[in-house]
Design an enzyme around this catalytic site. Structure first.
Site, short mmCIF file in Angstrom:
data_model
loop_
_atom_site.label_atom_id
_atom_site.label_comp_id
_atom_site.label_asym_id
_atom_site.label_seq_id
_atom_site.Cartn_x
_atom_site.Cartn_y
_atom_site.Cartn_z
N GLY A 77 0.85 -1.40 -0.02
CA GLY A 77 -0.19 -0.33 0.14
C GLY A 77 1.33 1.40 0.24
N ILE A 95 2.25 2.37 1.74
CA ILE A 95 3.21 2.75 2.92
C ILE A 95 4.74 1.73 3.18
CG2 ILE A 95 3.92 2.21 5.72
CD1 ILE A 95 1.56 3.20 6.90
N SER A 120 2.47 -2.24 11.21
CA SER A 120 1.18 -2.07 11.46
C SER A 120 0.71 -2.77 12.09
CB SER A 120 1.30 -3.72 9.92
OG SER A 120 1.93 -4.50 10.71
N ARG A 121 0.42 -3.73 13.07
CA ARG A 121 -0.25 -3.68 13.34
C ARG A 121 -0.40 -4.91 14.22
NH1 ARG A 121 -1.90 0.37 13.48
NH2 ARG A 121 -4.66 1.49 12.99
N GLU A 158 -1.07 -3.80 22.80
CA GLU A 158 -0.41 -2.37 23.45
C GLU A 158 -1.41 -2.07 25.08
OE1 GLU A 158 -0.43 -0.16 20.09
OE2 GLU A 158 0.70 -1.31 19.41
N HIS A 173 3.93 2.96 19.12
CA HIS A 173 3.82 3.36 18.59
C HIS A 173 3.36 4.98 17.56
CE1 HIS A 173 -0.80 1.10 16.59
NE2 HIS A 173 -0.51 2.18 16.08
N GLY A 232 5.41 5.19 14.83
CA GLY A 232 5.60 5.23 13.65
C GLY A 232 5.43 6.80 12.77
#
Length: 307
Positions: free
Chosen positions: A153, A155, A233-234, A263, A281, A283
């Site tokens: 995508g 990113i 990402s996740r 998290e 987190h 980014g």
């Protein structure tokens, strides 16, 4: 005419300059879930972060006037999108506003882990006596090595372009068929094949039922011995327990993570491992990206309300 109300659940950089006209601003100051359910009542629009679930309970608490939910992120895994759709609520995101920042952070994590920068920084700060040694803090060079990019995508594409500039051989498996590849990127048709050639692996897919713990022990074992894994990402795209197991076994040389399964809880095995680089987190945490994200999602909320 009834005043339209936008409820924010977080402080957003750049907010005063870009608030859509005709919306009264309300802020949720934090607290338990019950306080949010009370605060959202009567809202026309709601803007949440990726940490705040939007479920049927929240939709019901808002009442029939809620027309749009915005999220200060690109992913919508924290939002029950179908429930919103059934209630006639549009969902908008900050997609497209944070790719350069996250790509830069991804490369920063990769460099920090490969070159043992955090480990070396801690050593110097410890005050230990040292002198230059030819074999001290030997790490992995990026130039000439193979980077596997899962997901192309916005990113993932930015990461691939930057890695090519570092002189890396970039391999990629797009998350969606037909995604165009940047010039110089080597395409793959299956995930196992991508894993086998990846000296470094970076993850850039959304969290969906199909990608939940997609990168499991079997796939991590397919990586070459000494590989490094990066995830911005996740957290749940990567099986964290399997990652820890293969780090402990020495199959993986390191891991650089900005996201985690639960998290903000990070297991001590990750926190104490000498070859992990961990960030909370962040980014997209540049002033430019965050202000751009604020402008993008609020512009989309305004457009949704205007139909």
């Amino acid at each position: 005419m009834t005043e339209r109300r936008l409820l924010l659940t977080a402080r957003l950089p750049g907010l005063p300059d870009v608030l859509p006209a005709g919306l009264a601003l309300a802020r949720w100051s934090g607290g338990d879930r019950g306080s949010l359910l009370r605060a959202v009542a009567g809202s026309t629009a709601l803007l949440v972060t990726a940490n705040e679930p939007v479920d049927e309970d929240l939709i019901r608490a808002a009442g029939p006037g809620l027309r749009v939910v915005g999220t200060y992120s690109t992913g919508v895994d924290h939002i029950e999108v179908e429930a919103c759709r059934r209630a006639g609520i549009q969902v908008v995101t900050a997609a497209g506003a944070l790719a350069p920042a996250v790509a830069e952070h991804t490369l920063g994590l990769l460099l920090a882990c490969a070159r043992r920068i955090v480990e070396a920084d801690r050593f110097v700060r410890s005050g230990a006596d040292w002198r230059w040694e030819a074999d001290a803090f030997l790490g992995a060079q990026l130039h000439g090595r193979r980077l596997g990019v899962l997901g192309l995508g916005a990113i993932g594409t930015e990461v691939a372009r930057r890695a090519l500039a570092f002189g890396m051989e970039v391999h990629a498996l797009p998350h969606r068929p037909g995604t165009p590849l940047p010039p110089g990127v080597i395409p793959h048709r299956d995930l196992a094949g991508l894993m086998r050639v990846s000296d470094f692996l970076t993850l850039h897919v959304p969290l969906t039922p199909e990608t939940d713990r997609l990168i499991d022990k079997a796939l991590l074992t397919e990586l070459p011995s000494g590989a490094i894994v990066v995830n911005t990402s996740r957290g749940r795209v990567l099986d964290q327990s399997a990652l820890l197991e293969l780090l402990a076994a020495g199959h993986l040389a390191g891991a650089a993570l900005d996201v985690y399964e639960d998290e903000p809880h990070v297991p001590p095995e990750l926190r104490h491992h000498p070859r992990t680089v961990l960030t909370p987190h962040i980014g997209s945490a540049t002033t430019t990206a965050r202000r751009t994200m604020t402008a993008a999602v609020l512009r989309r909320i305004g457009a949704a309300l205007e139909g």
